[in-house]
Scaffold this motif. Sequence first.
Motif, PDB file in Angstrom:
ATOM      1  N   GLY A  76       0.841  -1.200   0.000  1.00  0.00           N
ATOM      2  CA  GLY A  76       0.000   0.000   0.000  1.00  0.00           C
ATOM      3  C   GLY A  76       0.866   1.237   0.000  1.00  0.00           C
ATOM      4  O   GLY A  76       1.953   1.255   0.573  1.00  0.00           O
ATOM      5  N   MET A  77       0.393   2.291  -0.704  1.00  0.00           N
ATOM      6  CA  MET A  77       1.172   3.525  -0.666  1.00  0.00           C
ATOM      7  C   MET A  77       0.244   4.719  -0.513  1.00  0.00           C
ATOM      8  O   MET A  77      -0.799   4.802  -1.155  1.00  0.00           O
ATOM      9  CB  MET A  77       2.019   3.672  -1.925  1.00  0.00           C
TER      10      MET A  77
ATOM     11  N   ASN B  81     -13.102   4.960  -6.069  1.00  0.00           N
ATOM     12  CA  ASN B  81     -11.673   5.020  -5.792  1.00  0.00           C
ATOM     13  C   ASN B  81     -11.233   3.803  -4.981  1.00  0.00           C
ATOM     14  O   ASN B  81     -10.145   3.290  -5.167  1.00  0.00           O
ATOM     15  CB  ASN B  81     -11.349   6.293  -4.996  1.00  0.00           C
ATOM     16  N   LEU B  82     -12.115   3.358  -4.068  1.00  0.00           N
ATOM     17  CA  LEU B  82     -11.762   2.244  -3.204  1.00  0.00           C
ATOM     18  C   LEU B  82     -11.964   0.892  -3.870  1.00  0.00           C
ATOM     19  O   LEU B  82     -11.373  -0.092  -3.460  1.00  0.00           O
ATOM     20  CB  LEU B  82     -12.588   2.305  -1.904  1.00  0.00           C
ATOM     21  N   SER B  83     -12.825   0.844  -4.878  1.00  0.00           N
ATOM     22  CA  SER B  83     -13.124  -0.474  -5.436  1.00  0.00           C
ATOM     23  C   SER B  83     -12.365  -0.772  -6.730  1.00  0.00           C
ATOM     24  O   SER B  83     -12.151  -1.933  -7.068  1.00  0.00           O
ATOM     25  CB  SER B  83     -14.630  -0.624  -5.666  1.00  0.00           C
ATOM     26  N   ILE B  84     -11.921   0.274  -7.436  1.00  0.00           N
ATOM     27  CA  ILE B  84     -11.364   0.024  -8.772  1.00  0.00           C
ATOM     28  C   ILE B  84     -10.148  -0.895  -8.745  1.00  0.00           C
ATOM     29  O   ILE B  84     -10.024  -1.808  -9.572  1.00  0.00           O
ATOM     30  CB  ILE B  84     -11.058   1.345  -9.517  1.00  0.00           C
TER      31      ILE B  84
ATOM     32  N   ALA C 239     -16.045  -5.851  -3.761  1.00  0.00           N
ATOM     33  CA  ALA C 239     -15.179  -4.677  -3.649  1.00  0.00           C
ATOM     34  C   ALA C 239     -15.935  -3.526  -2.984  1.00  0.00           C
ATOM     35  O   ALA C 239     -15.387  -2.791  -2.154  1.00  0.00           O
ATOM     36  CB  ALA C 239     -14.679  -4.255  -5.030  1.00  0.00           C
ATOM     37  N   HIS C 240     -17.189  -3.390  -3.361  1.00  0.00           N
ATOM     38  CA  HIS C 240     -18.011  -2.320  -2.800  1.00  0.00           C
ATOM     39  C   HIS C 240     -18.173  -2.516  -1.293  1.00  0.00           C
ATOM     40  O   HIS C 240     -17.989  -1.591  -0.495  1.00  0.00           O
ATOM     41  CB  HIS C 240     -19.372  -2.312  -3.505  1.00  0.00           C
ATOM     42  N   ALA C 241     -18.483  -3.741  -0.899  1.00  0.00           N
ATOM     43  CA  ALA C 241     -18.690  -4.040   0.520  1.00  0.00           C
ATOM     44  C   ALA C 241     -17.413  -3.762   1.311  1.00  0.00           C
ATOM     45  O   ALA C 241     -17.438  -3.120   2.365  1.00  0.00           O
ATOM     46  CB  ALA C 241     -19.113  -5.496   0.684  1.00  0.00           C
ATOM     47  N   LYS C 242     -16.307  -4.217   0.767  1.00  0.00           N
ATOM     48  CA  LYS C 242     -15.031  -4.012   1.444  1.00  0.00           C
ATOM     49  C   LYS C 242     -14.718  -2.512   1.535  1.00  0.00           C
ATOM     50  O   LYS C 242     -14.255  -2.017   2.569  1.00  0.00           O
ATOM     51  CB  LYS C 242     -13.930  -4.734   0.669  1.00  0.00           C
ATOM     52  N   GLY C 243     -14.983  -1.789   0.431  1.00  0.00           N
ATOM     53  CA  GLY C 243     -14.752  -0.353   0.414  1.00  0.00           C
ATOM     54  C   GLY C 243     -15.573   0.351   1.490  1.00  0.00           C
ATOM     55  O   GLY C 243     -15.066   1.213   2.213  1.00  0.00           O
ATOM     56  N   MET C 244     -16.837  -0.040   1.609  1.00  0.00           N
ATOM     57  CA  MET C 244     -17.704   0.611   2.594  1.00  0.00           C
ATOM     58  C   MET C 244     -17.204   0.327   4.010  1.00  0.00           C
ATOM     59  O   MET C 244     -17.227   1.196   4.875  1.00  0.00           O
ATOM     60  CB  MET C 244     -19.153   0.115   2.440  1.00  0.00           C
ATOM     61  N   LYS C 245     -16.746  -0.891   4.227  1.00  0.00           N
ATOM     62  CA  LYS C 245     -16.260  -1.253   5.555  1.00  0.00           C
ATOM     63  C   LYS C 245     -15.052  -0.385   5.934  1.00  0.00           C
ATOM     64  O   LYS C 245     -14.945   0.121   7.049  1.00  0.00           O
ATOM     65  CB  LYS C 245     -15.864  -2.738   5.561  1.00  0.00           C
ATOM     66  N   LEU C 246     -14.169  -0.185   4.938  1.00  0.00           N
ATOM     67  CA  LEU C 246     -12.973   0.615   5.206  1.00  0.00           C
ATOM     68  C   LEU C 246     -13.327   2.086   5.382  1.00  0.00           C
ATOM     69  O   LEU C 246     -12.718   2.786   6.190  1.00  0.00           O
ATOM     70  CB  LEU C 246     -11.964   0.435   4.068  1.00  0.00           C
ATOM     71  N   LEU C 247     -14.311   2.543   4.629  1.00  0.00           N
ATOM     72  CA  LEU C 247     -14.739   3.935   4.791  1.00  0.00           C
ATOM     73  C   LEU C 247     -15.288   4.146   6.192  1.00  0.00           C
ATOM     74  O   LEU C 247     -15.051   5.179   6.831  1.00  0.00           O
ATOM     75  CB  LEU C 247     -15.813   4.287   3.758  1.00  0.00           C
TER      76      LEU C 247
ATOM     77  N   ARG D  51      -7.527  10.360   4.385  1.00  0.00           N
ATOM     78  CA  ARG D  51      -8.068   9.169   5.050  1.00  0.00           C
ATOM     79  C   ARG D  51      -8.619   8.207   4.011  1.00  0.00           C
ATOM     80  O   ARG D  51      -8.465   6.988   4.124  1.00  0.00           O
ATOM     81  CB  ARG D  51      -9.142   9.567   6.056  1.00  0.00           C
ATOM     82  N   VAL D  52      -9.272   8.760   2.980  1.00  0.00           N
ATOM     83  CA  VAL D  52      -9.762   7.901   1.897  1.00  0.00           C
ATOM     84  C   VAL D  52      -8.583   7.204   1.220  1.00  0.00           C
ATOM     85  O   VAL D  52      -8.632   6.008   0.914  1.00  0.00           O
ATOM     86  CB  VAL D  52     -10.561   8.709   0.855  1.00  0.00           C
ATOM     87  N   ALA D  53      -7.498   7.968   1.016  1.00  0.00           N
ATOM     88  CA  ALA D  53      -6.332   7.396   0.339  1.00  0.00           C
ATOM     89  C   ALA D  53      -5.768   6.227   1.146  1.00  0.00           C
ATOM     90  O   ALA D  53      -5.350   5.214   0.583  1.00  0.00           O
ATOM     91  CB  ALA D  53      -5.271   8.471   0.131  1.00  0.00           C
ATOM     92  N   ILE D  54      -5.767   6.369   2.476  1.00  0.00           N
ATOM     93  CA  ILE D  54      -5.299   5.255   3.320  1.00  0.00           C
ATOM     94  C   ILE D  54      -6.237   4.062   3.162  1.00  0.00           C
ATOM     95  O   ILE D  54      -5.810   2.918   2.993  1.00  0.00           O
ATOM     96  CB  ILE D  54      -5.204   5.698   4.800  1.00  0.00           C
ATOM     97  N   ALA D  55      -7.541   4.359   3.168  1.00  0.00           N
ATOM     98  CA  ALA D  55      -8.526   3.285   3.001  1.00  0.00           C
ATOM     99  C   ALA D  55      -8.340   2.596   1.648  1.00  0.00           C
ATOM    100  O   ALA D  55      -8.455   1.378   1.531  1.00  0.00           O
ATOM    101  CB  ALA D  55      -9.940   3.842   3.128  1.00  0.00           C
ATOM    102  N   ARG D  56      -8.037   3.403   0.610  1.00  0.00           N
ATOM    103  CA  ARG D  56      -7.834   2.818  -0.718  1.00  0.00           C
ATOM    104  C   ARG D  56      -6.654   1.840  -0.695  1.00  0.00           C
ATOM    105  O   ARG D  56      -6.726   0.741  -1.245  1.00  0.00           O
ATOM    106  CB  ARG D  56      -7.570   3.910  -1.757  1.00  0.00           C
ATOM    107  N   ALA D  57      -5.581   2.253  -0.027  1.00  0.00           N
ATOM    108  CA  ALA D  57      -4.417   1.376   0.054  1.00  0.00           C
ATOM    109  C   ALA D  57      -4.780   0.099   0.815  1.00  0.00           C
ATOM    110  O   ALA D  57      -4.398  -1.007   0.425  1.00  0.00           O
ATOM    111  CB  ALA D  57      -3.259   2.102   0.732  1.00  0.00           C
ATOM    112  N   LEU D  58      -5.571   0.253   1.887  1.00  0.00           N
ATOM    113  CA  LEU D  58      -5.941  -0.913   2.701  1.00  0.00           C
ATOM    114  C   LEU D  58      -6.872  -1.859   1.951  1.00  0.00           C
ATOM    115  O   LEU D  58      -6.905  -3.056   2.224  1.00  0.00           O
ATOM    116  CB  LEU D  58      -6.607  -0.454   4.006  1.00  0.00           C
ATOM    117  N   SER D  59      -7.611  -1.305   1.002  1.00  0.00           N
ATOM    118  CA  SER D  59      -8.588  -2.129   0.281  1.00  0.00           C
ATOM    119  C   SER D  59      -7.910  -3.266  -0.478  1.00  0.00           C
ATOM    120  O   SER D  59      -8.545  -4.245  -0.844  1.00  0.00           O
ATOM    121  CB  SER D  59      -9.408  -1.270  -0.689  1.00  0.00           C
TER     122      SER D  59
END
Lengths: 244, 221, 242
Positions: free
Chosen positions: C80-81, C97-100, C113-121, C144-152
Amino acid sequence: MNYHWNWGIFFQQVSSSDDTYLDWIITGLGWTVAVAMSAWVIALVLGSIMGTLRTVQSKPLVMVGTVWVELFRNVPILVQLFIWFFVVPELLPRDLSLWVKQDMPGKEFFTATLALGLFTSARVAEQVRAGIQSLSRGQRYAGLALGFTEAQTYRYVILPMAFRFIIPPLTSEFMNAFKNSAVAFAIGVMDLTFISRQMVEESGQVIESLLAATVLYVICAMAANRVMSFIEKRSHVPGFILAK
Amino acid sequence: MFSNFDFGVIPLSLPFIWQGLLYSLKLTATAMTGGIILGTLLALARLSGGVVLGTISTFYVNTLRSIPLLMVILWFFFLIPIFTGSPMGAEKSAMITFTLFEAAFYAEIMRAGIQSVSRGQINAGYAIGMTYWQTMGHVILPQAFRNMLPVLLTQTIILFQDTSLVYAIGAKDLLKAAEITGKNYNRPVEMYIFSAVVYFAICFSLSMLVKHLNKRIAIIR
Amino acid sequence: MIEINKVSKWYGSFQVLTDCTTQIAKGEVVVVCGPSGSGKSTLIKCVNGLEPIQQGNIAVNGTAINDPKTDLPKLRARVGMVFQHFELFPHMSIIKNLSIGQVKVLGRSEDEAHAKGMKLLERVGLKAHANKYPGEMSGGQQQRVAIARALSMDPICMLFDEPTSALDPEMINEVLDVMVELAHEGMTMMVVTHEMGFARKVANRVVFMDQGKIVEDAAKEEFFGQPRSERAQQFLSKILHH
C-alpha cells in the motif's frame, strides 16, 4: 458596384439538370458533414493513440508517435490530399493500383476523409500529449502503486482526466475539421466549397452562392461547438476546478 | 516501388518551382507582417473597453475565425471585381485576403499576450507619467510580443501551409508550380512528392525553431 | 519484510541516493526523516519500484524489485502507498476510488469490492461520503480515503510518503490517528514524515537521511535520546523547538 441580386436563385433549376440550386447546396452540405465527421472519428482514434504513445516509457513507441505527428503536421493538408489521391495509388501493387484508379467506388470521398483524418490526428495527438503531461506525476504513481499495469494506469487514471482537460482545444480541432474539409473540393468531392464554386460558374450569382456555403459552414462549426460543450458538461467532475 | 519514377524531372523544373516558392514565401511574409500589425490593432481595440471599437473588432475576429479560409479566398477573388469593376489577379487578391484573414488569428494571440503582462506593468507605466499609447508601445507590447513569439511563429507555420490554398483561385505558388511542371514533363507524381518534401523541410525546421524558442523563454521566465 | 541493500540512484549525472541500506521487519514501524532534498521521498518510491534504481537491490517480502523478471504490478498491489498529495482519482467517486483496484487488479467482484470499500470507509469515519467526489472533500478527509484505498488491497506492508505535509494543521491529527491505529494493529509501515510526535508514539526505529545518505538508523529511544550524528542533532533541535 452594379450587382444584380437574385435571392430566388436557390429555387431555380440548374440548366442541363433536374435539380434546383437548393438541391445542390443540400448535397454539398451532406458531403461536407460526411467528410468532416468521418475524418474526425479517424483523427480522434489515431490522435489519441499517437498522443499517448509519445508519453509512454518505451523509447521506440515514443519515436513512432513523434514521427507520426511531425509528418502529418508539417505538410499542408491540400498537398497531403494530392499525395493520397495522385501518388499513393502509384505505389500500390499493379492490380490494386488499377482498381483504385479505375473502379474504386467513392474514391474521392474516402481519400478526402483519410487525408483529413490523418492530418487532424496529428493535431489531436499534440493535444492528447499536452493533456497527459499536464497531469501530475503523482496520479501516475498512484495508479502504479495500486498495482495497475502501465496500460491500466492510462486506461483508468491518466486518460480519463487528460481528455477532460483537453476538451476546449479538441473543440477547436473539431471545428477545424469542418473548415479544413473544404479542401476536399480539389479532388472532386462535391462538398459545399465545390458546389458554391460550381454555382458561381453556372448562375453568376456570386454573393448568394458564396453566402449560402459560408453560412452553412458557420452553422456546422457552431453545431460542433455545441456538441463538445455538451460533452464537457456531461463529463464535469464534481468539486474539481481546472487549475489555470 | 519507386522503379517507375523519374526524379530527374526535379532539376529541370527547379527554376519554375523556385518562382512558385518565392511567391509562397512572399505571401507568407506579407500576410504575417500585415496580419500582426492589423491583429495587434484589433486586439488593442478589443481590450480598450470602448463599446463600438470593441464590438467591431470582436465581430471581425469571430467571423473570420469561423469561416474556412478557402471560402474567404473565394469571397475576395469573386467580390473584388464586382466592387472595382476589373479583375485583380489571383496573386494580388490572395495577398489582401491572407493579410485580412490572418489578422483575426494574430489578434487573438496578441490579445492573450497583452493579457499575459501583469496589470501592475500598466500602472507602472502610468506612474512614471507615460500616456496610454506610450505605455502600450514601450512597456506592454514589447513584453506581450516576446511572450507570444513562439505562438506567433507557430501561427506563421500554419499560415505558410495555408498559402497552398491559393490553388483554388489558380495563383502560382509552390504547389501550383509543382503541378504545372508535373503536367508539362508528364511527371505529376514526382512533382507532388517533391513539393511535399519542400513544404515539410521548411515547416519542420521552423517548428524546431519554435521548440528552441520555447525552451529559451522558459529560462528567461 | 522490506530489505534495502546498498541502493544508489542518479538523475542523469546527479546522485540522489548513495549506498542506502536498511531493513524493516514484519510488524515494524520505521519513520524516515531528514531535511528536504535529502532523498527520503525518492527512497520510499524506490521500494515499490515507482522510481528505478541504478545500483544495489531492494526486496519486498523476498521478491527483488529491481529484477526485470519480477511482476511489478502484482507486487505493488500488495504494497500500500499513501502520497503527500493524496492522489485520489478525481473523476471517480470515493467508493469507486476504493473499489477500482480491487476489481481491476485483484479480480474481485464489484459487490465484494463495494462491501469491502464501505467497511474501510466506516473505519476511517467517512462512510457518509461514499458517493462524493474527491474534489468535494477536505484534505484530511481525502488522505483518510487514500489510506482506506491502500488498505482495500489487503497490503502486506504500507508506505507513507509525507502523508501530512500537504495538510492544514487542524487536519493533521485525524490522519495521524488512523495511522497510529494501523500501527497498533501490527501493520508493517515505512513512513516518511516530519511528525516527530507520531514517531515517538509508534515508531520502532527512526532512519535519518541527509544528502541522499542514511546518516542514522537507530531504535526510537536511542534516536530521540542521543543521536550520534551532528546533522541529526541539528535537525532534531530545529524541528522540536517549535
